[in-house]
Scaffold this active site. Structure first.
Site, PDB file in Angstrom:
ATOM      1  N   TYR A  17      12.224  -4.622 -10.685  1.00 23.50           N
ATOM      2  CA  TYR A  17      11.812  -5.802  -9.918  1.00 23.50           C
ATOM      3  C   TYR A  17      10.387  -6.146 -10.326  1.00 23.50           C
ATOM      4  O   TYR A  17       9.500  -5.280 -10.254  1.00 23.50           O
ATOM      5  CB  TYR A  17      11.882  -5.427  -8.440  1.00 23.50           C
ATOM      6  CG  TYR A  17      11.442  -6.457  -7.435  1.00 23.50           C
ATOM      7  CD1 TYR A  17      12.340  -7.361  -6.894  1.00 23.50           C
ATOM      8  CD2 TYR A  17      10.130  -6.482  -6.980  1.00 23.50           C
ATOM      9  CE1 TYR A  17      11.942  -8.263  -5.924  1.00 23.50           C
ATOM     10  CE2 TYR A  17       9.728  -7.395  -6.008  1.00 23.50           C
ATOM     11  CZ  TYR A  17      10.643  -8.278  -5.482  1.00 23.50           C
ATOM     12  OH  TYR A  17      10.256  -9.176  -4.520  1.00 23.50           O
ATOM     13  N   GLU A  67       1.597  -9.672 -10.808  1.00 24.02           N
ATOM     14  CA  GLU A  67       0.991 -10.036 -12.090  1.00 24.02           C
ATOM     15  C   GLU A  67      -0.458  -9.544 -12.099  1.00 24.02           C
ATOM     16  O   GLU A  67      -1.008  -9.222 -11.043  1.00 24.02           O
ATOM     17  CB  GLU A  67       1.032 -11.552 -12.282  1.00 24.02           C
ATOM     18  CG  GLU A  67       2.460 -12.084 -12.305  1.00 24.02           C
ATOM     19  CD  GLU A  67       2.511 -13.594 -12.498  1.00 24.02           C
ATOM     20  OE1 GLU A  67       1.437 -14.246 -12.517  1.00 24.02           O
ATOM     21  OE2 GLU A  67       3.634 -14.108 -12.627  1.00 24.02           O
ATOM     22  N   GLY A 103      -1.205 -10.098  -6.941  1.00 23.08           N
ATOM     23  CA  GLY A 103      -0.520  -8.932  -6.401  1.00 23.08           C
ATOM     24  C   GLY A 103      -0.037  -9.236  -5.003  1.00 23.08           C
ATOM     25  O   GLY A 103       1.062  -9.750  -4.803  1.00 23.08           O
ATOM     26  N   GLU A 144       4.609  -2.549  -2.179  1.00 23.56           N
ATOM     27  CA  GLU A 144       5.479  -3.259  -1.216  1.00 23.56           C
ATOM     28  C   GLU A 144       4.660  -4.029  -0.183  1.00 23.56           C
ATOM     29  O   GLU A 144       5.086  -4.224   0.945  1.00 23.56           O
ATOM     30  CB  GLU A 144       6.406  -2.273  -0.497  1.00 23.56           C
ATOM     31  CG  GLU A 144       7.393  -1.581  -1.403  1.00 23.56           C
ATOM     32  CD  GLU A 144       8.501  -2.512  -1.834  1.00 23.56           C
ATOM     33  OE1 GLU A 144       8.495  -2.871  -3.024  1.00 23.56           O
ATOM     34  OE2 GLU A 144       9.326  -2.879  -1.020  1.00 23.56           O
ATOM     35  N   THR A 149       0.290  -4.544   0.601  1.00 22.77           N
ATOM     36  CA  THR A 149      -0.783  -3.661   1.070  1.00 22.77           C
ATOM     37  C   THR A 149      -0.858  -3.638   2.588  1.00 22.77           C
ATOM     38  O   THR A 149      -0.273  -4.489   3.273  1.00 22.77           O
ATOM     39  CB  THR A 149      -2.151  -4.162   0.556  1.00 22.77           C
ATOM     40  OG1 THR A 149      -2.380  -5.460   1.107  1.00 22.77           O
ATOM     41  CG2 THR A 149      -2.200  -4.224  -0.960  1.00 22.77           C
TER      42      THR A 149
END
Lengths: 323, 395
Positions: free
Chosen positions: B128, B132, B136, B375, B377
């Protein structure tokens, strides 16, 4: 500090800062992999004379433990592991002179004070083979020490830390004034913790000012800037506590030991907070080794771990508070 | 549920934990282990039965009240497996984080084609790619472009921090067809191994989870055919302005899983600290510090139980098909920080030896940090939570 020594210390620290930025930081990953500083770096460091900061004149700058603390912390802002390794001989010499014992291992974990066979601690133990400092009670019946190989600690790998293990028989020498010795010895990990925290925080601040999210620099968001402000505040407080403890220690004040205990606990908390918030600010970039923040985060906690369990110190402090 | 927990705990204890340190040092999970796991049919993500997979995996799909319990089973499994080693289970063969968006939005043909990859006897991975180098947590700001062309799209850009990215057979990759459209311009594409224009990047060294592969890749004028637009054109035409939901919906199902893994690591650290302290006599009442040490262990256990309760609540809401975005974020935010504190305290309680490389405590301490980062922050979780709170209050 005596008259004129402030200026002297400032010039020493300027030299330390340049060395930390320009010489230590570029080789920190190499030193971590090799678990010790490159030989060329040791030679370059020896030329600076920074390791003589505590020696009395004319051999050194005559700045004592305060000088050692400040120089080690400044070097640690470049890289804590390398600062630990390069300044270790100076610390061991200084402490050996105070304790009147031979010095090969700097042991601060309280587990070592009443060890059972098989007890282990992490310590600086390989830099000065043949000399030893043991922060143990007088007459303690301790077994022979086995120095294990470098066990890849969570951080400070560049310092060449080793694992010491207690055997079954023999005894180790005590020290004549263990508390006074401890107060100066513990400045070594404190300086590494505060330096690591400061290095991580500076990197996070730089990142927050340049990295954009949702169209603005991260620093524009209170969710990012407030934790960094908190971390900076904690570091300042811990350093101030340490300097106060140093002053009390130097002036023979009865409160010096309690102050140094507070400084140690504050430094552990502050350096962890600074490392944690700094990695968090960088996010994924903080977790990978492209940036050194993850290294400093590990270094900070390893330096704290050198002094063992925090509850030991909390208990000692609480006794003072209760009484 | 109990049987699932017992079975997976036994597996974690006898198969995963023994290779934990070795995998961490080697920065990879032994292929022999992965092949064995594959043969046993153990995967962290369900492979549909329609393509020859095991469906929702181990355990009954409904509970005694006939309510779906697949999400609850998944978090129980995640905790037990992470107790063994989180990096190892993240590396288990399967679709990985790419699975949920394919299952949720893929066409029937895409599901058949993409999931059937994992029925092969040898280990295969999916991945997945959302993050970038310059986007983020700000996932809506992704810069990878997808320009429509005859028969497909031309993709350009770089993706980073991709779990199992270098070994994946296919990667769900997010790109924008028009940066000015923001979220509604985003599309999810399937980038397949061997794709022309796919340039592999670095594989990162990391603070923790070192056995897990984290990589980056670039797409340079890469032609992706229309049939690899996830959901097809019709999906986006029907859901104008909701392209980004594909990315976000994935997190609603995966955040409790990540939180459960954090709980598993923290439990491992707590148990290890308790065992070491018992062995060295530190918990004996004759020891001056025993009271403080016991109290700390007790508080750590309470914190852990609170985190697990949030995880199970988020999973139960998903099983009941209730919106769980806020609860998923709460479970992730709370578990990440509590687990971090527990791992830190476990190392502290044991003393300096806990920081040495032959103690798993130092490894768990390094591993746990990222659970407050990936997943979404901790800061992002708090944004999600606070927004929902304000929305619920009528703001």
């Amino acid at each position: 500090m005596e008259e004129g020594q402030d200026e002297l210390l400032a010039s020493v620290l300027e030299l330390a800062r340049d060395f930390a930025e320009g010489t230590l930081r570029p080789v920190n990953r190499q030193a971590e992999r090799e678990m010790g500083p490159p030989e060329a770096l040791r030679k370059d460091f020896a030329k600076t004379g920074l390791d003589t900061v505590a020696l009395t004149e004319p051999s050194g700058a005559g700045l004592g433990a305060a000088g050692l603390f400040a120089v080690t912390k400044t070097l640690a802002e470049g890289d804590p592991g390398l600062a630990a390794a390069l300044m270790a001989p100076a610390w061991l010499d200084h402490l050996g002179a105070i304790g009147g014992q031979e010095v090969a291992a700097l042991v601060l974990d309280p587990v070592w004070q009443a060890p059972s066979a098989g007890a282990q601690v992490m310590a600086l133990a390989r830099s000065q083979a043949g000399r030893a400092l043991y922060l143990a009670p007088d007459g303690a019946a301790l077994g022979p020490i086995r120095v294990g190989g470098s066990a890849q600690p969570v951080g400070l790998a560049a310092a060449g830390l080793a694992c010491l293990e207690v055997g079954e028989t023999d005894s180790l020498p005590g020290t004549s004034d263990a508390p006074a010795l401890w107060r100066e010895a513990v400045l070594w990990p404190i300086s590494l913790m505060l330096g690591a925290g400061q290095a991580a925080l500076a990197a996070a601040i730089g990142y927050a000012l340049t990295r954009k999210a949702f169209g603005q620099p991260l620093s524009a968001y209170q969710g990012v800037s407030f934790p960094l402000a908190d971390a900076a505040t904690w570091l300042e407080a811990a350093e101030a506590l340490t300097e106060r403890a140093l002053f009390l220690h130097g002036s023979g004040n009865a409160d010096a030991h309690e102050a140094m205990l507070q400084a140690l606990l504050a430094s552990r908390q502050a350096s962890f907070k600074a490392g944690d918030e700094s990695v968090q600010t960088l996010g994924g970039a903080g977790f990978v080794s492209e940036f050194p923040v993850e290294l400093w985060f590990r270094d900070a906690v390893a330096a704290g771990a050198l002094t063992g369990q925090t509850d030991h110190y909390t208990l000692l402090l609480s006794r003072g508070v209760v009484s | 549920m109990r049987q699932v927990r017992d079975f997976l705990h036994h597996f974690a204890k006898t198969e995963i934990r023994p290779i934990s340190r070795q995998a961490d040092q080697a920065h990879e999970v032994p292929m022999a282990f992965l092949t064995k796991v594959k043969a046993l049919g153990i995967s962290m993500e369900p492979i549909p039965r329609s393509v020859g997979g095991a469906g929702e995996g181990v355990g009954e799909e409904v509970d005694r009240k006939r309510v779906r319990q697949t999400n609850r089973i998944a978090v129980v499994a995640a905790e037990e497996m992470a107790w063994g080693d989180a990096a190892v289970i993240i590396t288990l063969p399967g679709p990985g984080l790419g699975g949920p968006p394919v299952a949720a939005t893929g066409t029937a043909e895409q599901k058949e084609r993409l999931f059937s990859v994992f029925t092969a006897p040898e280990p295969k991975w999916g991945a997945y790619a959302l993050t970038e180098p310059e986007a983020g947590s700000d996932a809506a700001g992704i810069q990878m472009t997808a320009a429509k062309t005859k028969g497909g799209y031309i993709l350009n850009g770089t993706k980073t921090f991709i779990t199992n990215g270098a070994r994946a057979e296919w990667i769900v990759t997010f790109a924008t067809v028009d940066r000015t459209l923001g979220r509604s311009g985003q599309r999810a594409f399937i980038v397949e191994r061997g794709q022309a224009g796919l340039e592999p990047g670095r594989i990162f060294d990391k603070l923790g989870l070192r056995a897990s592969e984290t990589s980056e890749f670039s797409l340079v004028d890469a032609f992706v055919p229309e049939h690899n637009l996830l959901g097809g054109e019709a999906y986006y035409q029907e859901r104008q302005a909701k392209g980004f939901r594909v990315a976000m919906a994935t997190f609603d199902s995966t955040r409790p899983l990540v939180a459960a893994m954090a709980v598993g690591i923290a439990r491992a650290a707590l148990e290890e600290a308790r065992e070491r302290l018992t062995q060295n006599g530190a918990l004996s009442l004759a020891t001056p510090l025993a009271g403080a040490t016991r109290a700390r262990l007790g508080q750590m256990a309470v914190d852990l139980a609170m985190a697990r309760a949030l995880v199970l609540r988020a999973a139960a809401m998903a099983d009941a098909q209730q919106p769980n975005a806020k609860m998923a974020s709460m479970s992730k935010a709370f578990s990440g920080q509590v687990a971090m504190a527990i791992c830190r305290q476990a190392m502290d309680l044991v003393g300096s030896v806990g920081a040495l490389g032959d103690s798993l405590l130092e490894k768990w301490y390094r591993d746990i940090k990222v659970f407050d980062i990936f997943e979404g922050t901790g800061q992002i979780q708090r944004i999600v939570i606070s927004r929902r709170l304000f929305e619920e209050a009528g703001a």
